[in-house]
Motif scaffolding. Structure first.
Motif, mmCIF file in Angstrom:
data_model
loop_
_atom_site.group_PDB
_atom_site.id
_atom_site.type_symbol
_atom_site.label_atom_id
_atom_site.label_comp_id
_atom_site.label_asym_id
_atom_site.label_seq_id
_atom_site.Cartn_x
_atom_site.Cartn_y
_atom_site.Cartn_z
ATOM 1 N N THR A 4 64.227 18.976 10.584
ATOM 2 C CA THR A 4 65.546 19.603 10.114
ATOM 3 C C THR A 4 66.624 18.996 9.613
ATOM 4 O O THR A 4 67.127 19.115 8.211
ATOM 5 C CB THR A 4 66.130 20.491 11.204
ATOM 6 O OG1 THR A 4 65.189 21.328 11.865
ATOM 7 C CG2 THR A 4 67.529 21.079 10.767
ATOM 8 N N ASN B 123 64.907 18.802 5.687
ATOM 9 C CA ASN B 123 65.516 19.992 5.376
ATOM 10 C C ASN B 123 64.909 21.263 5.792
ATOM 11 O O ASN B 123 64.640 22.234 4.867
ATOM 12 C CB ASN B 123 65.598 20.124 3.709
ATOM 13 C CG ASN B 123 66.553 21.118 3.417
ATOM 14 O OD1 ASN B 123 67.874 21.322 4.308
ATOM 15 N ND2 ASN B 123 66.757 21.501 2.236
ATOM 16 N N GLN C 36 64.160 24.909 7.256
ATOM 17 C CA GLN C 36 64.817 25.976 7.140
ATOM 18 C C GLN C 36 64.599 26.844 8.213
ATOM 19 O O GLN C 36 63.546 27.355 8.562
ATOM 20 C CB GLN C 36 64.970 26.796 6.109
ATOM 21 C CG GLN C 36 65.459 25.956 4.806
ATOM 22 C CD GLN C 36 66.644 25.382 4.696
ATOM 23 O OE1 GLN C 36 67.776 26.429 5.022
ATOM 24 N NE2 GLN C 36 66.947 24.215 4.225
#
Length: 300
Positions: A259, A263, A265
């Motif tokens: 995360t 990145n 989601q």
């Protein structure tokens, strides 16, 4: 002491997935794996020799160690490293957590040990959880061959790891020393990956930058020597069933890191899918009667 060992295993093996992702680049996968376990062998083997922990084995046992090395320290990582180019490290760790289900299937295939009735509930939870986890990709416009390849390779690598566990079980049934068999298996896996790199004509030098080398050293020393040592020490102290609980927490650590650094989601289907997969693993570890007993105690 047990708590320290447990935390070491969860944190280190939960973070090795992002280190694998950090090694993506111009270096061939087989060469990266070779250097990872070459570093690990350079640390492990002198310790084994100096402490005289290395036990003698028959030629047939060495052959099985070679097979174990290919499964646990070789071609399974060949799959994981390639998959890391197509799916996030956190999702790889979630798929790897399904190893407990593969172990149940392989125990039946190789040793005739029928899965407990709870296996079918666990398998259903795990499979449904996997579909839910990737649901947006399945029904949306992002489904691609590379995504499917990443999922398939991760599953194949996990199955290879499970086969290695079956060979380890074979060693234990014959009273072989675990540290000895793992040391030989790691060495053989290293040599096989080195030979694979040479025969494929790959450039055999690592990538000399901070990102790659730091990941290599972390995977070699912490992920391959310290974590394996802590895990097998934990197995000896609290038993394999209790030590295996650590696999429930790997995906949580890996997804948290993914995360931040990749990145990843968190959508509602991802949360639900992860819960279902972890619930499936939990069902495999804890018999239904124990779960019921625990619920009765809480309600009393």
């Amino acid at each position: 002491m047990n708590a320290v060992l447990y935390i070491l295993v969860v944190v280190i093996w939960g973070t090795t997935w992002i280190a694998i992702a950090m090694q993506q680049g111009p270096v061939a996968v087989s060469v990266s794996i070779f250097w990872r376990f070459a570093v690990a062998c350079a640390v492990l083997w002198p310790v084994m020799l100096m402490t005289r922990r290395l036990k003698s084995m028959r030629k047939a046992d060495h052959l099985f160690c070679l097979l174990q090395g290919c499964c646990v320290f070789g071609f399974n990582f060949f799959c994981f490293y390639h998959a890391a180019a197509w799916i996030t490290s956190g999702l790889e760790s979630v798929i790897f957590s399904m190893a407990v289900l593969f172990n149940a299937v392989n125990s039946f295939l190789f040793f005739g040990q029928r899965p407990a009735p709870r296996f079918y509930a666990a398998a259903l939870l795990g499979l449904v959880g996997m579909v839910v986890l990737f649901w947006d990709d399945v029904v949306g416009q992002t489904l691609s061959m590379t995504l499917l390849a990443g999922i398939g390779l991760s599953a194949l690598g996990t199955y290879g790891f499970s086969l290695g566990n079956m060979i380890s079980a074979r060693h234990q049934k014959r009273g072989l020393d675990t540290l000895t068999t793992n040391s030989w298996a790691m060495l053989y896996g290293t040599l096989v990956m080195g030979a694979t790199g040479l025969f494929s004509g790959s450039h055999f030098m690592p990538e000399w930058d901070t990102r790659y080398i730091s990941a290599l050293l972390y995977l070699g020393v912490f992920g391959s020597v310290i974590a394996f040592g802590a895990y097998f020490t934990l197995v000896g102290r609290i038993g394999p069933a209790n030590a295996a609980w650590s696999t429930l927490l790997f995906p949580l650590v890996a997804l948290a890191i993914s995360t931040v650094f990749e990145n990843y989601q968190w959508k509602s289907n991802a949360v639900i899918g992860l819960i279902l997969i972890l619930a499936g693993n939990l069902v495999m570890f804890v018999p239904v009667n124990k779960l019921r007993a625990g619920l009765r105690l809480k309600s009393a």
